[in-house]
Design an enzyme around this catalytic site. Structure first.
Site, PDB file in Angstrom:
ATOM      1  N   PHE A   7       0.818  -1.200   0.000  1.00  0.00           N
ATOM      2  CA  PHE A   7       0.000   0.000   0.000  1.00  0.00           C
ATOM      3  C   PHE A   7       0.860   1.261   0.000  1.00  0.00           C
ATOM      4  O   PHE A   7       1.813   1.370   0.775  1.00  0.00           O
ATOM      5  CB  PHE A   7      -0.858   0.065   1.275  1.00  0.00           C
ATOM      6  CG  PHE A   7      -1.971  -0.933   1.360  1.00  0.00           C
ATOM      7  CD1 PHE A   7      -3.298  -0.528   1.274  1.00  0.00           C
ATOM      8  CD2 PHE A   7      -1.701  -2.285   1.561  1.00  0.00           C
ATOM      9  CE1 PHE A   7      -4.340  -1.437   1.382  1.00  0.00           C
ATOM     10  CE2 PHE A   7      -2.738  -3.211   1.680  1.00  0.00           C
ATOM     11  CZ  PHE A   7      -4.055  -2.777   1.585  1.00  0.00           C
ATOM     12  N   ASP A   8       0.477   2.221  -0.811  1.00  0.00           N
ATOM     13  CA  ASP A   8       0.926   3.594  -0.624  1.00  0.00           C
ATOM     14  C   ASP A   8       0.126   4.151   0.554  1.00  0.00           C
ATOM     15  O   ASP A   8      -0.802   3.505   1.050  1.00  0.00           O
ATOM     16  CB  ASP A   8       0.664   4.394  -1.899  1.00  0.00           C
ATOM     17  CG  ASP A   8       1.103   5.842  -1.782  1.00  0.00           C
ATOM     18  OD1 ASP A   8       2.185   6.096  -1.233  1.00  0.00           O
ATOM     19  OD2 ASP A   8       0.335   6.721  -2.214  1.00  0.00           O
ATOM     20  N   VAL A   9       0.469   5.347   1.026  1.00  0.00           N
ATOM     21  CA  VAL A   9      -0.247   5.922   2.167  1.00  0.00           C
ATOM     22  C   VAL A   9      -1.046   7.162   1.763  1.00  0.00           C
ATOM     23  O   VAL A   9      -2.267   7.153   1.709  1.00  0.00           O
ATOM     24  CB  VAL A   9       0.716   6.261   3.329  1.00  0.00           C
ATOM     25  CG1 VAL A   9      -0.050   6.949   4.461  1.00  0.00           C
ATOM     26  CG2 VAL A   9       1.406   5.010   3.848  1.00  0.00           C
ATOM     27  N   LYS A 141      10.076   7.658  -5.470  1.00  0.00           N
ATOM     28  CA  LYS A 141       9.240   7.275  -6.605  1.00  0.00           C
ATOM     29  C   LYS A 141       9.278   8.427  -7.621  1.00  0.00           C
ATOM     30  O   LYS A 141       9.325   9.577  -7.211  1.00  0.00           O
ATOM     31  CB  LYS A 141       7.791   7.064  -6.152  1.00  0.00           C
ATOM     32  CG  LYS A 141       7.590   5.987  -5.090  1.00  0.00           C
ATOM     33  CD  LYS A 141       6.140   5.983  -4.583  1.00  0.00           C
ATOM     34  CE  LYS A 141       5.944   5.020  -3.444  1.00  0.00           C
ATOM     35  NZ  LYS A 141       4.566   5.064  -2.899  1.00  0.00           N
ATOM     36  N   ASP A 166      -2.186   5.551  -5.733  1.00  0.00           N
ATOM     37  CA  ASP A 166      -3.060   6.594  -6.256  1.00  0.00           C
ATOM     38  C   ASP A 166      -2.342   7.499  -7.250  1.00  0.00           C
ATOM     39  O   ASP A 166      -2.950   8.014  -8.169  1.00  0.00           O
ATOM     40  CB  ASP A 166      -3.633   7.447  -5.120  1.00  0.00           C
ATOM     41  CG  ASP A 166      -2.567   8.288  -4.452  1.00  0.00           C
ATOM     42  OD1 ASP A 166      -2.597   9.528  -4.585  1.00  0.00           O
ATOM     43  OD2 ASP A 166      -1.691   7.721  -3.786  1.00  0.00           O
TER      44      ASP A 166
END
Length: 217
Positions: A7-9, A141, A166
């Site tokens: 997961f990204d946050v 990233k 996202d």
């Protein structure tokens, strides 16, 4: 077989981007530049530090740039200290993956201190098997370093992992790491590039869960 979901946050699990957008509006209003949340902030999302500065130099007057950015940070951090807004269906997604004994990890560009603080505040920090933060890798990233590091730590092959992202830069990072990615766009609409770099684009975590259930479980 799906073994790991990463997961990204910000913008995926917690709605920080709307907080920062509102903070830009308030800071801009104070310095006589309205609607910065709509004009400047979307352009900053996911940018490298050097690119951020070039954009700020181009769009903000030099005599108030530092004061406005400091005001923006203060407003945003103050808001997040009071409340960390959770994205819809986050808890249901975590419950679902736990029920199917799928490992979960976090890969975020945000630094460790803030990441722990926010994830603990919404009660999910201890639900992850591994958390890797932006101040623990050398490249941001869209470089794939953070995702490759998670795979190595979790001893998982890329073909058995899945990334939930996202942002445009997050999607590219997962793509360059060779990991399937589902994009759940936040403030920035996806383009044809993200359509090519993801296995699907969904409107929320519920749709992401449904895709996993139908295609990866």
């Amino acid at each position: 077989m799906l073994e790991l979901v990463v997961f990204d946050v910000d913008g995926l699990m917690i709605d920080t981007e709307s907080v920062w957008k509102n903070a830009f509006d308030k800071a801009g209003d104070k310095y006589g530049i309205p609607n910065l949340g709509d004009t400047l902030f979307p352009s900053l999302i996911g940018k490298r530090l050097e690119d951020e500065q070039e954009l700020l130099d181009r769009l903000l007057p030099s005599d108030i740039q530092n004061q406005l950015i400091n005001e923006w940070r203060q407003i945003g951090l103050s808001s997040l200290e009071k409340e960390v807004p959770v994205k819809p269906e986050l808890y249901e997604m975590l419950d679902y993956l736990e029920q199917h004994h799928i490992k979960m990890a976090v890969a975020t560009t945000t630094r460790r201190e803030l990441t722990e603080q926010r994830l603990k505040k919404i009660g999910v920090y201890d639900r992850f098997d591994y958390v890797l933060c932006g101040d623990e890798v050398t490249k941001r990233k869209p470089d794939p370093e953070i995702y490759l590091s998670v795979l190595k730590k979790m001893n998982t092959d890329a073909k058995n992992a899945l990334v939930l992202e996202d942002s445009v830069v997050g999607v590219e990072a997962a793509y360059r790491a060779g990991i399937d990615c589902i994009q759940v766009p936040d403030l920035i609409a996806p383009t044809e590039v993200q359509e090519k770099q993801t296995i699907c684009i969904v409107k929320d975590l519920m749709e992401a869960r449904d895709y996993i259930q139908e295609n990866r479980i």
